[in-house]
Design a protein around this motif. Structure first.
Motif, mmCIF file in Angstrom:
data_model
loop_
_atom_site.group_PDB
_atom_site.id
_atom_site.type_symbol
_atom_site.label_atom_id
_atom_site.label_comp_id
_atom_site.label_asym_id
_atom_site.label_seq_id
_atom_site.Cartn_x
_atom_site.Cartn_y
_atom_site.Cartn_z
ATOM 1 N N UNK A 272 0.840 -1.200 0.000
ATOM 2 C CA UNK A 272 0.000 0.000 0.000
ATOM 3 C C UNK A 272 0.875 1.250 0.000
ATOM 4 N N UNK A 273 0.920 1.930 -1.127
ATOM 5 C CA UNK A 273 1.788 3.097 -1.250
ATOM 6 C C UNK A 273 1.268 4.328 -0.513
ATOM 7 N N UNK A 274 0.033 4.295 -0.034
ATOM 8 C CA UNK A 274 -0.449 5.425 0.761
ATOM 9 C C UNK A 274 0.190 5.443 2.156
ATOM 10 N N UNK A 275 0.743 4.305 2.568
ATOM 11 C CA UNK A 275 1.504 4.260 3.830
ATOM 12 C C UNK A 275 2.928 4.732 3.509
ATOM 13 N N UNK A 276 3.069 6.023 3.332
ATOM 14 C CA UNK A 276 4.314 6.580 2.806
ATOM 15 C C UNK A 276 5.484 6.403 3.776
ATOM 16 N N UNK B 255 6.281 4.704 19.833
ATOM 17 C CA UNK B 255 5.473 5.315 18.772
ATOM 18 C C UNK B 255 4.565 4.354 18.006
ATOM 19 N N UNK B 256 4.823 3.054 18.038
ATOM 20 C CA UNK B 256 4.132 2.174 17.101
ATOM 21 C C UNK B 256 2.639 2.081 17.341
ATOM 22 N N UNK B 257 2.171 2.418 18.553
ATOM 23 C CA UNK B 257 0.733 2.390 18.833
ATOM 24 C C UNK B 257 0.042 3.706 18.482
ATOM 25 N N UNK B 258 0.796 4.711 18.115
ATOM 26 C CA UNK B 258 0.204 5.999 17.740
ATOM 27 C C UNK B 258 -0.489 5.886 16.386
ATOM 28 N N UNK B 259 -1.263 6.895 16.072
ATOM 29 C CA UNK B 259 -1.880 6.928 14.745
ATOM 30 C C UNK B 259 -0.786 6.874 13.684
ATOM 31 N N UNK B 260 -1.045 6.228 12.532
ATOM 32 C CA UNK B 260 -0.005 6.095 11.504
ATOM 33 C C UNK B 260 0.635 7.429 11.142
ATOM 34 N N UNK B 261 1.939 7.452 11.055
ATOM 35 C CA UNK B 261 2.655 8.672 10.702
ATOM 36 C C UNK B 261 2.242 9.165 9.325
ATOM 37 N N UNK B 262 1.966 8.237 8.403
ATOM 38 C CA UNK B 262 1.581 8.637 7.054
ATOM 39 C C UNK B 262 0.286 9.433 7.053
ATOM 40 N N UNK B 263 -0.566 9.220 8.068
ATOM 41 C CA UNK B 263 -1.791 9.999 8.176
ATOM 42 C C UNK B 263 -1.503 11.470 8.405
ATOM 43 N N UNK B 264 -0.495 11.749 9.214
ATOM 44 C CA UNK B 264 -0.103 13.140 9.455
ATOM 45 C C UNK B 264 0.562 13.765 8.245
ATOM 46 N N UNK B 265 1.121 12.906 7.385
ATOM 47 C CA UNK B 265 1.852 13.397 6.211
ATOM 48 C C UNK B 265 0.978 13.488 4.972
ATOM 49 N N UNK B 266 -0.303 13.136 5.124
ATOM 50 C CA UNK B 266 -1.227 13.267 3.997
ATOM 51 C C UNK B 266 -1.621 11.965 3.359
ATOM 52 N N UNK B 267 -1.018 10.828 3.771
ATOM 53 C CA UNK B 267 -1.407 9.523 3.239
ATOM 54 C C UNK B 267 -2.578 8.980 4.025
ATOM 55 N N UNK C 106 -2.803 5.869 5.234
ATOM 56 C CA UNK C 106 -2.191 5.164 6.337
ATOM 57 C C UNK C 106 -2.932 3.947 6.830
ATOM 58 N N UNK C 107 -4.075 3.634 6.260
ATOM 59 C CA UNK C 107 -4.809 2.471 6.753
ATOM 60 C C UNK C 107 -5.370 1.608 5.638
ATOM 61 N N UNK C 108 -5.113 2.005 4.398
ATOM 62 C CA UNK C 108 -5.662 1.246 3.266
ATOM 63 C C UNK C 108 -4.946 -0.072 3.088
ATOM 64 N N UNK C 109 -5.678 -1.065 2.631
ATOM 65 C CA UNK C 109 -5.066 -2.366 2.337
ATOM 66 C C UNK C 109 -5.032 -2.604 0.838
ATOM 67 N N UNK C 110 -5.038 -1.517 0.065
ATOM 68 C CA UNK C 110 -5.001 -1.657 -1.384
ATOM 69 C C UNK C 110 -3.584 -1.963 -1.818
ATOM 70 N N UNK C 111 -3.354 -3.059 -2.515
ATOM 71 C CA UNK C 111 -2.008 -3.439 -2.921
ATOM 72 C C UNK C 111 -1.556 -2.629 -4.120
ATOM 73 N N UNK C 112 -0.984 -1.462 -3.867
ATOM 74 C CA UNK C 112 -0.679 -0.529 -4.933
ATOM 75 C C UNK C 112 0.453 -0.977 -5.832
ATOM 76 N N UNK C 113 1.050 -2.128 -5.559
ATOM 77 C CA UNK C 113 2.087 -2.661 -6.427
ATOM 78 C C UNK C 113 1.512 -3.366 -7.646
ATOM 79 N N UNK C 114 0.203 -3.480 -7.710
ATOM 80 C CA UNK C 114 -0.395 -4.339 -8.727
ATOM 81 C C UNK C 114 0.033 -3.973 -10.135
#
Length: 479
Positions: free
Chosen positions: A391-395, A449-461, A463-471
């Motif tokens: 998932x590339x949204x998890x930057x 930090x690992x239990x905090x909200x995903x860092x990518x969420x703060x960066x604009x991604x 951060x929780x999608x399970x879409x396999x963006x490598x397809x």
């Protein structure tokens, strides 16, 4: 078995255990239908892959630090055992997940957060170690046959490249044969060399690199630990085809045993013959130690480059694919081989200084990385979150920050010809503790930090999608 989105799972391609068939998978998840092999394959893969001359050279260092023989052997054993156990755990992760180690790291660091360590560290480690082994092999070939040095580089590189193009099954096959062949050859070298061994060496405060017994012991153990850290980004690459229900204990045991037996053996021989070797280069030292058996020793060195560089170059190809370089695995293997050949021709001068600096630098940067990968696997139920790895949204995720801070924290403790940190300069008696500082700080940051909200969420991604963006690249990477 965890559910894999069909776009990330390329399906059954009939590879199975075919040795002479080019491996069709890149950084894809390996489907159940393709899983094959036995845990014992891990022993032979790592035993054969670690029967290499640089380990003999590495065994000289505890003596250069002024350690007595018992102190040297204990340092070699402890450093090797720690690294071998870590390798065992990482290999078992590959069996469970069916993925390369570097793809697994996306879970902790994020899709793009994983790029810097893969580009800077893992490509560096894979290709760099391949260069070291290729140069040493070419030097040995030059002693064995009247051929120019560059011819040896090219010939050895072409042979290694062919092995890596075929991929996973061929590498396992060659390393199994290499375990037996090289085991016999190195045993012969060992028997001859031991006639010149120094069995009663005492601690020597006048040794060239003496920093005290404690500092020398810590640094020596760290060198052997660091040697295995350089393999850590690739441990899962050679276990990911094993059936997912393979007992993890057997994978861990075989991987750890294969690494420990080869590395402790050659490291111990290096320590035993260090005084007799003197300050000559490693090829000259082996010729001196083996006397009339020198041609056999040179042949052993040349042959030993193939199992180890099969692992190195395959890992380098996986690194390029993890970085989404738009080529097939086969092409990535060729690129890694050509890069190794060119660098070997260019860097063929003072290989021994480069070997030391390369060894420690790769360990400094890999220790924090493997720490967060290890923690992510056990703390986040990664087996059931494989889709996140595509998932590339998890930057960028918190593990990237932990890796970065861990590397920065270790910098004042670094000890090398390129950079020696202020704390290391002020307290040489500490020995080289950079690996442990970097790993400890990275672990602390990740745990906070690992239990905090995903860092990518703060960066604009998202951060929780399970879409396999490598397809979109899966078919390219796998070919």
């Amino acid at each position: 078995m965890a559910h894999i989105d069909s776009a990330a799972d390329t399906g059954d391609r009939g590879y199975r255990d075919a040795i002479a068939k080019v491996e069709p998978y890149g950084v894809d998840h390996i489907p159940d239908a393709e899983r094959h092999g036995r845990p014992s394959s891990q022993f032979f893969t790592w035993f054969g892959g670690n029967l290499t001359l640089p380990l003999l050279l590495l065994g000289f260092w505890p003596i250069y630090f002024g350690l007595s023989l018992p102190q040297a052997l204990l340092a070699i054993a402890v450093g090797t055992a720690a690294g071998a156990l870590l390798m065992g755990v990482l290999a078992a992760m590959g069996t469970r997940l069916g993925l390369p180690q570097q793809v697994q790291a996306r879970g902790a660091l994020g899709y793009y957060g994983n790029y810097p360590p893969v580009a800077i560290v893992n490509v560096f480690a894979a290709v760099g170690w391949a260069v070291v082994n290729t140069i040493i092999g070419a030097q040995a070939l030059k002693e064995l046959l009247p051929v120019p040095f560059w011819v040896g580089i090219v010939a050895i590189s072409l042979g290694q490249g062919l092995l890596v193009v075929f991929g996973y099954n061929m590498i396992h096959f060659v390393n199994r044969i290499g375990s037996v062949l090289l085991g016999v050859l190195f045993l012969a070298i060992t028997i001859v060399a031991l006639t010149k061994a120094h069995w009663t060496m005492h601690a020597n405060p006048h040794a060239a690199f003496y920093v005290g017994v404690a500092g020398g012991w810590i640094t020596s153990a760290g060198y052997f630990f660091s040697f295995l850290l350089a393999w850590a980004p690739f441990a899962s690459d050679y276990s990911r085809y094993l059936p997912a229900d393979t007992p993890g204990r057997r994978v861990r045991l075989n991987t750890a045993a294969g690494n420990f037996c080869a590395i402790f053996w050659l490291g111990a021989i290096g320590a035993l013959v260090a005084s007799a070797a003197g300050k000559a280069g490693v090829i000259e030292s082996v010729k001196h130690l083996t006397g009339g058996f020198a041609p056999l020793a040179m042949l052993t060195i040349v042959v030993s480059t193939f199992p180890v560089n099969g692992l190195n170059l395959y890992g380098g190809a996986i690194s390029l694919l993890t970085l989404r370089v738009p080529v097939s695995r086969r092409t990535a293997a060729i690129v890694a081989t050509v890069l190794t050949m060119v660098l070997s021709l260019w860097l063929s001068g003072d290989i021994y200084t480069k070997f030391h600096d390369f060894l420690v630098a790769s360990g400094y940067l890999i220790a924090p990385w493997v720490t967060v990968v290890f923690l992510d696997y056990f703390l986040t139920d990664r087996v059931n979150k494989i889709n996140e790895l595509y998932d590339r949204s998890r930057t960028f995720e918190w593990g990237f920050l932990a890796w970065l801070i861990g590397c920065a924290a270790s910098l004042p403790f670094w000890v090398s010809n390129v950079w020696t940190g202020p704390i290391a300069k002020a307290h040489p008696g500490l020995g080289d503790v950079s690996y442990y500082v970097g790993a400890a700080v990275a672990a602390a940051v990740y745990l906070l930090t690992y239990r905090l909200s995903p860092l990518s969420g703060y960066l604009g991604g998202r951060g929780s999608s399970a879409v396999p963006a490598d397809s979109g690249a899966s078919s390219v990477q796998a070919g």
